[in-house]
Design a protein around this motif. Structure first.
Motif, PDB file in Angstrom:
ATOM      1  N   VAL A 111       0.834  -1.198   0.000  1.00 22.22           N
ATOM      2  CA  VAL A 111       0.000   0.000   0.000  1.00 22.22           C
ATOM      3  C   VAL A 111       0.872   1.252   0.000  1.00 22.22           C
ATOM      4  CG1 VAL A 111      -1.878   1.229   1.151  1.00 22.22           C
ATOM      5  CG2 VAL A 111      -1.749  -1.263   1.305  1.00 22.22           C
ATOM      6  N   THR A 112       0.601   2.163  -0.933  1.00 23.16           N
ATOM      7  CA  THR A 112       1.303   3.442  -1.011  1.00 23.16           C
ATOM      8  C   THR A 112       0.294   4.546  -1.287  1.00 23.16           C
ATOM      9  OG1 THR A 112       1.718   3.134  -3.384  1.00 23.16           O
ATOM     10  CG2 THR A 112       3.454   2.419  -1.865  1.00 23.16           C
ATOM     11  N   LEU A 113       0.745   5.784  -1.167  1.00 19.12           N
ATOM     12  CA  LEU A 113      -0.078   6.944  -1.468  1.00 19.12           C
ATOM     13  C   LEU A 113       0.484   7.625  -2.706  1.00 19.12           C
ATOM     14  CD1 LEU A 113      -2.489   8.691  -0.458  1.00 19.12           C
ATOM     15  CD2 LEU A 113      -0.789  10.156   0.669  1.00 19.12           C
ATOM     16  N   SER A 114      -0.349   7.778  -3.716  1.00 21.92           N
ATOM     17  CA  SER A 114       0.077   8.446  -4.950  1.00 21.92           C
ATOM     18  C   SER A 114      -0.209   9.937  -4.854  1.00 21.92           C
ATOM     19  CB  SER A 114      -0.666   7.864  -6.155  1.00 21.92           C
ATOM     20  OG  SER A 114      -0.443   8.657  -7.306  1.00 21.92           O
ATOM     21  N   PRO A 115       0.698  10.776  -5.353  1.00 22.73           N
ATOM     22  CA  PRO A 115       0.431  12.220  -5.354  1.00 22.73           C
ATOM     23  C   PRO A 115      -0.545  12.649  -6.446  1.00 22.73           C
ATOM     24  CG  PRO A 115       2.538  11.790  -6.410  1.00 22.73           C
ATOM     25  CD  PRO A 115       2.045  10.464  -5.875  1.00 22.73           C
ATOM     26  N   PHE A 116      -0.910  11.707  -7.332  1.00 20.69           N
ATOM     27  CA  PHE A 116      -1.780  12.026  -8.463  1.00 20.69           C
ATOM     28  C   PHE A 116      -3.206  11.553  -8.225  1.00 20.69           C
ATOM     29  CE2 PHE A 116       2.432  11.251 -10.470  1.00 20.69           C
ATOM     30  CZ  PHE A 116       2.657  12.541 -10.955  1.00 20.69           C
ATOM     31  N   PRO A 117      -4.175  12.234  -8.836  1.00 22.93           N
ATOM     32  CA  PRO A 117      -5.548  11.722  -8.812  1.00 22.93           C
ATOM     33  C   PRO A 117      -5.640  10.413  -9.598  1.00 22.93           C
ATOM     34  CG  PRO A 117      -5.484  14.031  -9.520  1.00 22.93           C
ATOM     35  CD  PRO A 117      -4.088  13.530  -9.534  1.00 22.93           C
ATOM     36  N   VAL A 118      -6.702   9.648  -9.342  1.00 23.73           N
ATOM     37  CA  VAL A 118      -6.972   8.437 -10.120  1.00 23.73           C
ATOM     38  C   VAL A 118      -7.203   8.841 -11.577  1.00 23.73           C
ATOM     39  CG1 VAL A 118      -8.706   6.642 -10.542  1.00 23.73           C
ATOM     40  CG2 VAL A 118      -7.843   7.035  -8.231  1.00 23.73           C
ATOM     41  N   LEU A 119      -6.594   8.093 -12.488  1.00 24.78           N
ATOM     42  CA  LEU A 119      -6.674   8.400 -13.907  1.00 24.78           C
ATOM     43  C   LEU A 119      -7.341   7.263 -14.659  1.00 24.78           C
ATOM     44  CD1 LEU A 119      -5.686  10.266 -16.307  1.00 24.78           C
ATOM     45  CD2 LEU A 119      -3.671   8.768 -16.414  1.00 24.78           C
ATOM     46  N   ASP A 120      -8.266   7.606 -15.555  1.00 18.10           N
ATOM     47  CA  ASP A 120      -8.804   6.622 -16.489  1.00 18.10           C
ATOM     48  C   ASP A 120      -7.797   6.521 -17.630  1.00 18.10           C
ATOM     49  OD1 ASP A 120     -10.150   5.031 -18.270  1.00 18.10           O
ATOM     50  OD2 ASP A 120     -12.022   6.176 -18.234  1.00 18.10           O
TER      51      ASP A 120
ATOM     52  N   TYR B  50       1.561   0.088 -11.142  1.00 19.88           N
ATOM     53  CA  TYR B  50       1.216   1.485 -10.868  1.00 19.88           C
ATOM     54  C   TYR B  50       2.458   2.356 -10.778  1.00 19.88           C
ATOM     55  CZ  TYR B  50      -2.439   4.860  -9.730  1.00 19.88           C
ATOM     56  OH  TYR B  50      -3.341   5.892  -9.786  1.00 19.88           O
ATOM     57  N   ASP B  51       3.572   1.774 -10.350  1.00 16.69           N
ATOM     58  CA  ASP B  51       4.829   2.527 -10.331  1.00 16.69           C
ATOM     59  C   ASP B  51       5.232   2.927 -11.743  1.00 16.69           C
ATOM     60  OD1 ASP B  51       4.785   2.086  -7.644  1.00 16.69           O
ATOM     61  OD2 ASP B  51       6.559   0.794  -7.574  1.00 16.69           O
ATOM     62  N   LEU B  52       5.024   2.008 -12.714  1.00 20.22           N
ATOM     63  CA  LEU B  52       5.320   2.336 -14.109  1.00 20.22           C
ATOM     64  C   LEU B  52       4.442   3.492 -14.588  1.00 20.22           C
ATOM     65  CD1 LEU B  52       5.551  -1.235 -15.698  1.00 20.22           C
ATOM     66  CD2 LEU B  52       7.452   0.329 -15.235  1.00 20.22           C
ATOM     67  N   LEU B  53       3.164   3.445 -14.214  1.00 24.25           N
ATOM     68  CA  LEU B  53       2.250   4.516 -14.595  1.00 24.25           C
ATOM     69  C   LEU B  53       2.699   5.847 -14.004  1.00 24.25           C
ATOM     70  CD1 LEU B  53      -0.407   5.627 -15.740  1.00 24.25           C
ATOM     71  CD2 LEU B  53      -1.553   4.784 -13.679  1.00 24.25           C
ATOM     72  N   GLU B  54       3.100   5.853 -12.755  1.00 21.67           N
ATOM     73  CA  GLU B  54       3.508   7.104 -12.120  1.00 21.67           C
ATOM     74  C   GLU B  54       4.784   7.666 -12.739  1.00 21.67           C
ATOM     75  OE1 GLU B  54       3.530   6.891  -7.849  1.00 21.67           O
ATOM     76  OE2 GLU B  54       1.403   7.424  -7.886  1.00 21.67           O
ATOM     77  N   GLN B  55       5.718   6.794 -13.120  1.00 20.99           N
ATOM     78  CA  GLN B  55       6.932   7.267 -13.786  1.00 20.99           C
ATOM     79  C   GLN B  55       6.577   8.021 -15.070  1.00 20.99           C
ATOM     80  OE1 GLN B  55       9.436   3.825 -14.403  1.00 20.99           O
ATOM     81  NE2 GLN B  55       9.446   3.323 -12.232  1.00 20.99           N
ATOM     82  N   ILE B  56       5.611   7.502 -15.795  1.00 17.56           N
ATOM     83  CA  ILE B  56       5.193   8.145 -17.043  1.00 17.56           C
ATOM     84  C   ILE B  56       4.498   9.467 -16.754  1.00 17.56           C
ATOM     85  CG2 ILE B  56       3.578   7.925 -18.978  1.00 17.56           C
ATOM     86  CD1 ILE B  56       4.301   4.889 -18.920  1.00 17.56           C
ATOM     87  N   ARG B  57       3.676   9.524 -15.725  1.00 18.03           N
ATOM     88  CA  ARG B  57       2.988  10.771 -15.387  1.00 18.03           C
ATOM     89  C   ARG B  57       3.974  11.834 -14.921  1.00 18.03           C
ATOM     90  NH1 ARG B  57      -2.561   9.271 -12.225  1.00 18.03           N
ATOM     91  NH2 ARG B  57      -3.068  11.438 -12.782  1.00 18.03           N
ATOM     92  N   TRP B  58       5.007  11.432 -14.178  1.00 20.04           N
ATOM     93  CA  TRP B  58       6.049  12.382 -13.778  1.00 20.04           C
ATOM     94  C   TRP B  58       6.792  12.907 -14.996  1.00 20.04           C
ATOM     95  CZ3 TRP B  58       5.968  15.092  -9.712  1.00 20.04           C
ATOM     96  CH2 TRP B  58       5.573  14.569  -8.476  1.00 20.04           C
ATOM     97  N   ARG B  59       7.093  12.005 -15.935  1.00 20.23           N
ATOM     98  CA  ARG B  59       7.785  12.433 -17.149  1.00 20.23           C
ATOM     99  C   ARG B  59       6.959  13.458 -17.906  1.00 20.23           C
ATOM    100  NH1 ARG B  59      11.627   9.261 -21.146  1.00 20.23           N
ATOM    101  NH2 ARG B  59      11.799  10.855 -22.773  1.00 20.23           N
ATOM    102  N   TRP B  60       5.646  13.227 -17.984  1.00 23.69           N
ATOM    103  CA  TRP B  60       4.777  14.176 -18.664  1.00 23.69           C
ATOM    104  C   TRP B  60       4.820  15.542 -17.983  1.00 23.69           C
ATOM    105  CZ3 TRP B  60       0.539  17.232 -17.704  1.00 23.69           C
ATOM    106  CH2 TRP B  60      -0.130  17.717 -18.834  1.00 23.69           C
ATOM    107  N   LEU B  61       4.807  15.564 -16.655  1.00 18.53           N
ATOM    108  CA  LEU B  61       4.876  16.829 -15.925  1.00 18.53           C
ATOM    109  C   LEU B  61       6.220  17.523 -16.139  1.00 18.53           C
ATOM    110  CD1 LEU B  61       3.178  16.007 -12.495  1.00 18.53           C
ATOM    111  CD2 LEU B  61       2.313  17.487 -14.308  1.00 18.53           C
ATOM    112  N   ASP B  62       7.290  16.744 -16.164  1.00 17.14           N
ATOM    113  CA  ASP B  62       8.632  17.325 -16.321  1.00 17.14           C
ATOM    114  C   ASP B  62       8.836  17.934 -17.701  1.00 17.14           C
ATOM    115  OD1 ASP B  62       9.357  16.638 -13.763  1.00 17.14           O
ATOM    116  OD2 ASP B  62      10.378  14.786 -14.341  1.00 17.14           O
TER     117      ASP B  62
END
Length: 376
Positions: free
Chosen positions: A261-270, A334-346
């Motif tokens: 269990v972890t806490l994501s800084p991002f909202p749930v994404l479809d 989900y870690d893979l998904l978050e890496q991609i979302r961080w890349r998009w923000l960067d």
């Protein structure tokens, strides 16, 4: 049915008066190629008989909409009207606007020999015949009923392409200047390159992504091109009558297991609605099945499932901006998904759209852009 006003309205949506595809759409009676189809419902797919409901038939056939014609092994032609069928769509008449997009990327200039992959209802072949002439169009599908039914219906509207029943992943029946695929592939099949004439062009989509690849054959037998800025998604190629079953066993685990269990800084994404993110994630981890839903407390929920047993579950309560994430199995999806979302923000974008495509003679397909690269 007075279909011509309907076809004219469809042409206005899917093309424009100066387009090479304006006349083909206006002059093709799509309803005669799709007499029956399925509509989705809460308990499955219901068969609709067009000729018995002419107004419904006209509205459906001349909307810029995909009409699902086959669920699992059951074609709508063989299902009683009103019958409910469960399963995954395995054939359709693709929305005309997307058919035109794929054909347009094929650059179908007069005199070129076209292979139309995935016959479906025969609509793409009909448009191509109008543009090129019947003798220059071959349409291919793995399902013998689809090629037979499409050939018969095309003949009724005066179109006579060569219809072939064959596996698109195996040796193709001829040499072509253009190969345009209305079915997605995980990477470019070697037989496509073999069947492509020198300087020929191929157009396809990559399975599990929204990526349209265009590539021109090179002297070494490979091809080079790019990922187009347009987006599209087609059914994947299949070897049999149906696709593998959904990952319900993995889903059962993902619904109840606590996992890590972890806490994501991002909202749930479809993810399936976020085309760049979905495409990038599918390239990093092909085969993820995405599901969304609502928790008993009204929270937004999403699940990521994979055949290797990996799973992730995320939920976010009303008014919240972060998500609680549960993960299990051999990989942390989900870690893979978050890496991609961080890349998009960067970077403000992801590198998949507009990427250069390099295809080796054996079908090895590499995408690259801005220091990023991946091989399918």
């Amino acid at each position: 049915m007075d279909w011509k006003p309907h076809a004219a309205a469809l042409a206005a949506k899917a093309a424009h008066p100066g387009s090479d595809w304006w006349a083909p759409i206006r002059e093709t009676p799509r309803h005669l190629l799709v007499e029956r189809w399925f509509t989705p419902g809460p308990c499955g797919w219901t068969a609709v008989d067009g000729p018995s409901q002419e107004e419904v038939w006209a509205t459906a056939a001349y909307s810029d909409t995909t009409l699902v014609t086959r669920i699992g092994p059951v074609h709508a032609d063989h299902a009683a009207p009103g019958r409910t069928v469960t399963g995954l769509p395995t054939s359709s008449s693709t929305l005309p606007g997307l058919v035109v997009t794929m054909l347009r990327h094929g650059r179908l200039t007069p005199g070129v020999r076209l292979l139309d992959l995935a016959t479906g209802s025969g609509y793409s072949a009909a448009l191509a015949c109008h543009r090129l002439g019947d003798g220059l169009v071959t349409t291919l599908d793995i399902d013998p009923y689809l090629t037979q039914a499409a050939a018969e219906r095309l003949a009724r509207i005066g179109r006579h392409p060569k219809a072939v029943t064959a596996d698109a992943d195996r040796e193709l029946p001829g040499v072509y200047d253009r190969i345009v695929s209305m079915v997605s592939v995980p990477r470019i099949p070697t037989p496509w390159l073999t069947a492509l004439a020198p300087g020929g062009r191929l157009v396809t989509t990559i399975t599990g992504t929204g990526l349209i690849i265009t590539a021109d054959k090179t002297d070494d037998g490979g091809a080079t091109g790019r990922v187009e800025w347009d987006r599209a998604s087609f059914m994947a190629t299949r070897a049999g009558e149906d696709y593998p079953p959904a990952l319900n066993d993995v889903f059962a685990t993902a619904r109840t297991d606590e996992g890590t269990v972890t806490l994501s800084p991002f909202p749930v994404l479809d993810v399936m609605q976020a085309w760049e993110v979905w495409s990038m994630l599918s390239l990093a981890a092909p085969g993820i099945e995405h599901r969304t839903g609502t928790g008993d407390d009204g929270s937004r929920m999403t699940w990521m499932l994979h055949a290797d047993g990996s799973w992730a579950r995320a939920h976010m309560g009303a008014g919240e901006r972060t998500a609680t994430v549960h993960q299990g199995g051999p990989r942390r999806l989900y870690d893979l998904l978050e890496q991609i979302r961080w890349r998009w923000l960067d970077h403000g974008e992801l590198p998949v759209y507009g990427a250069k495509v390099t295809i080796t003679p054996d079908g090895g397909t590499t995408l690259s852009r801005g220091g990023w690269a991946t091989t399918l």
